[in-house]
Design an enzyme around this catalytic site. Sequence first.
Site, PDB file in Angstrom:
ATOM      1  N   ALA A 224      31.572 -36.619 -22.576  1.00 40.45           N
ATOM      2  CA  ALA A 224      31.371 -36.742 -23.768  1.00 40.45           C
ATOM      3  C   ALA A 224      30.944 -35.753 -24.705  1.00 40.45           C
ATOM      4  O   ALA A 224      29.858 -34.989 -24.204  1.00 40.45           O
ATOM      5  CB  ALA A 224      30.960 -38.109 -24.066  1.00 40.45           C
ATOM      6  N   HIS A 225      31.391 -35.512 -25.784  1.00 40.83           N
ATOM      7  CA  HIS A 225      30.540 -34.633 -26.690  1.00 40.83           C
ATOM      8  C   HIS A 225      29.229 -34.893 -27.422  1.00 40.83           C
ATOM      9  O   HIS A 225      29.534 -36.382 -27.718  1.00 40.83           O
ATOM     10  CB  HIS A 225      31.424 -34.210 -27.716  1.00 40.83           C
ATOM     11  CG  HIS A 225      31.203 -32.779 -28.501  1.00 40.83           C
ATOM     12  ND1 HIS A 225      30.135 -32.811 -29.336  1.00 40.83           N
ATOM     13  CD2 HIS A 225      31.568 -31.233 -28.542  1.00 40.83           C
ATOM     14  CE1 HIS A 225      29.954 -31.788 -30.028  1.00 40.83           C
ATOM     15  NE2 HIS A 225      31.037 -30.785 -29.341  1.00 40.83           N
TER      16      HIS A 225
END
Length: 394
Positions: A224-225
């Site tokens: 995930a960012h």
Amino acid sequence: MFPLEGIRVLDLMTLSGYCGMELADYGAEVIKVETPGAGDPLRTLAPLKEGASAHHAFRDRGKKSITLNLQHPEGQEIFKRLVAEADVVLENFTPGVMESLGLGYDALSAIKPSLVYGRISAYGSTGEGAATPQCDLIAQAKSGVMHFTGFPENPPTRIGFSISERYAASFLSSAVCLAVYHARQTGEGQLVETTLCGSAIAISEDKVITYGATHEDPMRTGNAHPLINPYDILKCKDGYVAMGISSDAQWAKFCDAFKCPAEWTTDEKYCSNLVRGYHYFGDLRVKLEDLFSNYSMQEIADICDAALIPGTMCSTTKEALGQPQLQVRGMIQSVQDKVLGNLEMPGRPVKFCGYETEAPLSPAPAVGEQNAQLYGALGLDSAAQQRLQQQGVI
């Protein structure tokens, strides 16, 4: 005609080859200078087929090969004669090695003032760390890349290919082209250098910038960012998909395409990119995987493509090589290697307008394949070459 035709490069790099490969791909005459006998150790780098390295076949494609013992005084003199006819020298030895042989930039530029001398090192040719041995794993660790790669509950993780080595080579090939342009305009050559660690730092933009702005050390966030969501790998019915929703407009299109509950676009927890980030791991991510449990990877990819949303399946290498658009772009090329036979490899990543068909890639050379041709051009006849070979010079 490719843009680098007419430029001659002497490539001394060992266990690398990427920079010279890029220059050869776009027309430069790249002469790989190898140790007499076995040649560059790259030739034995696994995986092997029929005793030959697929990495050598890829990284040395389109080059010529000569053998030359740079430790031998006569070999050093021959190299200087080659430099007089060259535009570029490339090397990745520990800084100081070429200088100890009398073949450093200062010595060679005295022979050819317009010479561009390109070097890749671990940390540079000056400072206390100049003599440090180089490898991609150490560069990834030193640069912080491994610290922010992987999942927070797991140890630091290496990116799955030699990213610092590859980027250092590409940065150097760009620098060489700029320096050659400058030399053609002014007659002045120069030494240009890239480093593995510096290249890894350069491509870690958002982590370095985040630290510069907040003075908080970025941590691992898995797939995930840390700021944009859903920008992640999510589980679905038969595997995993990658979603790259990076704006509120894309989020609205996503919700429409997958017929999501109305609250996903109106609830204050989800309606903007900023707040989606706050609620992603504790709430939204679970809901997205529940949604995707009803879809296969291919179905999700098809919906995303139809709605022009950045989302697709996580392909294996085999699946990736079969993607039609890669074929359209000529990014998968077949090269007939003398030992390996037909070998698929990545094609030229940059395409030039006006070339409806690309010139095919040439195979990598055998050790010293162009000895007779190139040493003959220096005025060394067959008898002289035979003597030099017997003496271990070539």
